[in-house]
Structure formats: structure tokens, C-alpha cells
Motif scaffolding. Structure first.
Motif, PDB file in Angstrom:
ATOM      1  N   CYS A   1       0.848  -1.187   0.000  1.00 47.67           N
ATOM      2  CA  CYS A   1       0.000   0.000   0.000  1.00 47.67           C
ATOM      3  C   CYS A   1       0.883   1.237   0.000  1.00 47.67           C
ATOM      4  CB  CYS A   1      -0.902  -0.005   1.229  1.00 47.67           C
ATOM      5  SG  CYS A   1      -1.947   1.469   1.438  1.00 47.67           S
ATOM      6  N   ALA A   2       0.392   2.308  -0.604  1.00 45.50           N
ATOM      7  CA  ALA A   2       1.058   3.609  -0.547  1.00 45.50           C
ATOM      8  C   ALA A   2       0.008   4.677  -0.280  1.00 45.50           C
ATOM      9  CB  ALA A   2       1.801   3.918  -1.851  1.00 45.50           C
ATOM     10  N   VAL A   3       0.408   5.714   0.439  1.00 45.82           N
ATOM     11  CA  VAL A   3      -0.513   6.811   0.729  1.00 45.82           C
ATOM     12  C   VAL A   3       0.169   8.144   0.465  1.00 45.82           C
ATOM     13  CG1 VAL A   3      -1.788   5.484   2.462  1.00 45.82           C
ATOM     14  CG2 VAL A   3       0.130   6.920   3.190  1.00 45.82           C
ATOM     15  N   ASN A   4      -0.635   9.121   0.098  1.00 40.29           N
ATOM     16  CA  ASN A   4      -0.212  10.512  -0.020  1.00 40.29           C
ATOM     17  C   ASN A   4      -1.393  11.327   0.495  1.00 40.29           C
ATOM     18  OD1 ASN A   4      -0.234  13.211  -1.777  1.00 40.29           O
ATOM     19  ND2 ASN A   4       1.887  12.537  -1.577  1.00 40.29           N
ATOM     20  N   LEU A   5      -1.264  11.851   1.728  1.00 43.53           N
ATOM     21  CA  LEU A   5      -2.424  12.382   2.440  1.00 43.53           C
ATOM     22  C   LEU A   5      -2.247  13.836   2.846  1.00 43.53           C
ATOM     23  CD1 LEU A   5      -3.006   9.274   4.747  1.00 43.53           C
ATOM     24  CD2 LEU A   5      -4.072   9.744   2.534  1.00 43.53           C
ATOM     25  N   PHE A   6      -3.346  14.435   3.301  1.00 42.37           N
ATOM     26  CA  PHE A   6      -3.397  15.817   3.776  1.00 42.37           C
ATOM     27  C   PHE A   6      -2.861  16.804   2.736  1.00 42.37           C
ATOM     28  CE2 PHE A   6      -1.926  19.212   6.959  1.00 42.37           C
ATOM     29  CZ  PHE A   6      -3.164  19.819   6.933  1.00 42.37           C
ATOM     30  N   THR A   7      -3.428  16.715   1.524  1.00 42.67           N
ATOM     31  CA  THR A   7      -3.173  17.721   0.502  1.00 42.67           C
ATOM     32  C   THR A   7      -1.682  17.910   0.222  1.00 42.67           C
ATOM     33  OG1 THR A   7      -5.148  18.823   1.342  1.00 42.67           O
ATOM     34  CG2 THR A   7      -3.859  20.031  -0.240  1.00 42.67           C
TER      35      THR A   7
ATOM     36  N   GLU B   1      -5.323  11.648  -0.750  1.00 42.38           N
ATOM     37  CA  GLU B   1      -6.332  12.591  -0.252  1.00 42.38           C
ATOM     38  C   GLU B   1      -5.858  14.007  -0.526  1.00 42.38           C
ATOM     39  OE1 GLU B   1      -7.977  15.506   2.379  1.00 42.38           O
ATOM     40  OE2 GLU B   1      -6.071  14.578   2.924  1.00 42.38           O
ATOM     41  N   CYS B   2      -6.698  14.801  -1.171  1.00 36.54           N
ATOM     42  CA  CYS B   2      -6.218  16.082  -1.670  1.00 36.54           C
ATOM     43  C   CYS B   2      -7.364  17.063  -1.900  1.00 36.54           C
ATOM     44  CB  CYS B   2      -5.500  15.836  -3.001  1.00 36.54           C
ATOM     45  SG  CYS B   2      -4.397  17.151  -3.510  1.00 36.54           S
ATOM     46  N   LEU B   3      -7.019  18.354  -1.931  1.00 33.55           N
ATOM     47  CA  LEU B   3      -7.961  19.347  -2.433  1.00 33.55           C
ATOM     48  C   LEU B   3      -8.285  19.018  -3.879  1.00 33.55           C
ATOM     49  CD1 LEU B   3      -6.363  22.739  -1.280  1.00 33.55           C
ATOM     50  CD2 LEU B   3      -8.115  21.421  -0.103  1.00 33.55           C
ATOM     51  N   SER B   4      -9.464  19.376  -4.321  1.00 37.91           N
ATOM     52  CA  SER B   4      -9.823  19.192  -5.724  1.00 37.91           C
ATOM     53  C   SER B   4     -10.490  20.463  -6.229  1.00 37.91           C
ATOM     54  CB  SER B   4     -10.779  18.012  -5.878  1.00 37.91           C
ATOM     55  OG  SER B   4     -12.051  18.347  -5.340  1.00 37.91           O
ATOM     56  N   ARG B   5     -10.675  20.530  -7.530  1.00 37.14           N
ATOM     57  CA  ARG B   5     -11.342  21.698  -8.102  1.00 37.14           C
ATOM     58  C   ARG B   5     -12.768  21.820  -7.559  1.00 37.14           C
ATOM     59  NH1 ARG B   5     -10.589  21.207 -13.919  1.00 37.14           N
ATOM     60  NH2 ARG B   5      -8.473  21.832 -13.332  1.00 37.14           N
ATOM     61  N   GLU B   6     -13.467  20.683  -7.511  1.00 40.94           N
ATOM     62  CA  GLU B   6     -14.863  20.727  -7.072  1.00 40.94           C
ATOM     63  C   GLU B   6     -14.999  21.117  -5.601  1.00 40.94           C
ATOM     64  OE1 GLU B   6     -14.745  17.765 -10.511  1.00 40.94           O
ATOM     65  OE2 GLU B   6     -13.530  18.150  -8.727  1.00 40.94           O
TER      66      GLU B   6
END
Length: 264
Positions: free
Chosen positions: A107-113, A144-149
Motif C-alpha cells: 500500500c502507498a498513501v499521499n495524504l493531507f493535501t 487525499e487532496c484538495l480538488s477543483r470541485e
């Protein structure tokens, strides 16, 4: 680049990683373990681990965690947190654009924007490709990240608050056709003998005493849910789904954030 600066993280780290962010970490780690179907001893890559907020909690769940970050003092803080909690972390100082360990992680994660700050989309895609290469076949990547929407849904021009001994003023604006979010953070050191400024000082640009002020401005690239899913597929993942939170709630008008779950 600003995100490669030790000074930036020394000044702004305590502002960004406040008590609420630390408090939510155990729940986020539990979600990660559940989403990826991980068992004790499985290998997890925390890509952009920072101060180890999530890495430590994942290790506490019995996982074999490797944290990657470009800032040494962040890695040092992660090591101290791990030692304080009695868990082991493998920590590596490396740029995610240059890092991959083929077929190593479950598993890999990239979190908190922590995604979307590179100069080009090509660099963003390179990071995703490296993460994909580093996963075993069938491995899961959670972003997990900010998105345009979500930024359209919750846009605010800024706010002012006190944290970590500073008066913090944030200012936000849109770049391009909602292609990016410009953020300006101004930190003004609060008087040591009084960690709370009077209300009239909060609304003025100066006070009666000399105050230390730090300013920083940066732009984060905003991907739509559709664009992020396509980027993950282009990076080599076999499937990619977009959700509105870690509980896999729909990515719709009620989405709190953007959580992408991709499988190699």
C-alpha cells in the motif's frame, strides 16, 4: 522550490499540523488499513510523510511503514514521534520525482493535501508513476487532496486566527480557469507576555510593539475528480475510483474532500 526549504517547514509546520490534525490521525490510519485490506506486517509507503503524523499511527497498527520526504527536519520529527510511541519507522530523504522501489509495497498513501505543488503536470504524473512502480501487483494507493470541485464548494477568501504563538492571516484566490489555488499565509508573532492580541490589533496591520512577520505565497494545482482518475490510470494503475471521504462516501455536492483509491 518552497517545499524544499527547511525554513518554510520550521516556520509553517506548527501552523499546518495543529492539534485537530494530530487528533484525526488514528482514524485516518484505521481507514487506510481497512480500505487496502492490510494485515500485520504488510509494507506501507507514506509518500510525503512530513512529521510522521500518519506514519506513526500506521506503524502502531502493526504495519511495516516507510516514510519518504524531502525535508530532513520533518524526518527528524517523525523519528522522534516514532520513538516516543515505541514504534519503528523506516525514513528516507528523497524527492518523490526520483524515488521508486519496484514491487515492494502492499500500500502507498499521499495524504493531507500533499500533491499538486510541482511546476508541471508532467512532474505530478512522474510522482504517481513512481508510486505505482513501487507497489506490488494488486497493491493499493490512497491519495487525499484538495480538488477543483471541493474548492468551489468551500471557497473562502481567507481568515484570521491564532495558532502556535502567531496571529495567522490567510488569503486565497483562484488562478486560471480554476486550475490552481493561490494561498498567501502571513504569520505575525504574538507578544510573549500575552499570546492573544486585542481585537483591534487583529484588524490592523500594525500594533504598538514591534512584531515579527513572515509571509509566504504558493499555488497548488487543482485537479477535478475526472482528471485525477485519468492521471492515475495514465500512471499505470489498473483501476481508480474517486470518493468524497475516507468512508467511501460519494464524490458529489456533499464531498468533504477528494479521496482517490487506485489499485495496481
Amino acid at each position: 522550490m518552497w517545499y524544499e526549504s527547511e525554513d518554510f517547514w520550521t516556520n509553517y509546520g506548527p501552523i499546518m499540523f495543529d492539534e485537530a490534525r494530530w487528533k484525526e490521525a488514528p482514524d485516518v490510519a484505521e481507514y487506510v488499513k481497512k480500505i487496502a485490506g492490510l494485515k500485520d506486517g504488510d509494507k506501507v509507503l507514506d509518500a510525503g510523510c512530513g512529521v510522521g503524523r500518519i506514519s506513526v499511527e500506521l506503524a502502531a497498527l502493526g504495519l511495516d511503514v516507510t516514510g519518504i520526504d524531502i525535508i530532513q527536519n520533518e524526518l527528524d520529527a517523525a523519528k522522534e514521534s516514532a520513538e516516543a510511541e515505541g514504534v519503528e519507522l523506516h525514513l528516507i530523504k528523497q524527492d518523490l520525482r526520483n524515488f521508486n522501489e519496484e514491487n515492494k509495497y502492499n500500500c502507498a498513501v499521499n495524504l493531507f493535501t500533499s500533491f499538486g505543488y510541482c511546476d508541471t503536470k508532467k512532474d505530478d504524473l512522474l510522482i504517481l508513476k513512481n508510486i505505482c512502480r513501487s507497489l506490488k501487483k494488486g497493491g493499493t494507493f490512497i491519495l487525499e487532496c484538495l480538488s477543483r470541485e471541493t474548492e468551489i464548494l468551500y471557497f473562502t477568501p481567507g481568515e484570521t486566527f491564532e495558532r502556535a504563538g502567531y496571529l495567522v492571516k490567510t488569503e486565497f484566490s483562484v488562478t486560471g480557469l480554476w486550475e490552481g489555488l493561490r494561498s498567501k499565509w502571513t504569520l505575525t508573532k504574538l507578544p510573549e507576555n500575552n499570546n492573544s492580541l486585542p481585537e483591534n490589533d487583529k484588524n490592523s496591520s500594525s500594533s504598538n510593539c514591534k512584531q515579527e512577520t513572515i509571509e509566504h505565497e504558493f499555488i497548488q494545482r487543482l485537479y477535478s475528480g475526472t482528471e485525477m482518475r485519468q492521471c492515475l490510470l495514465d500512471a499505470g494503475f489498473s483501476t481508480a475510483e474517486i470518493y468524497g471521504d475516507f468512508d467511501k462516501s460519494p464524490y458529489d455536492q456533499n464531498a468533504r474532500t477528494m479521496v482517490a483509491i487506485a489499485v495496481k
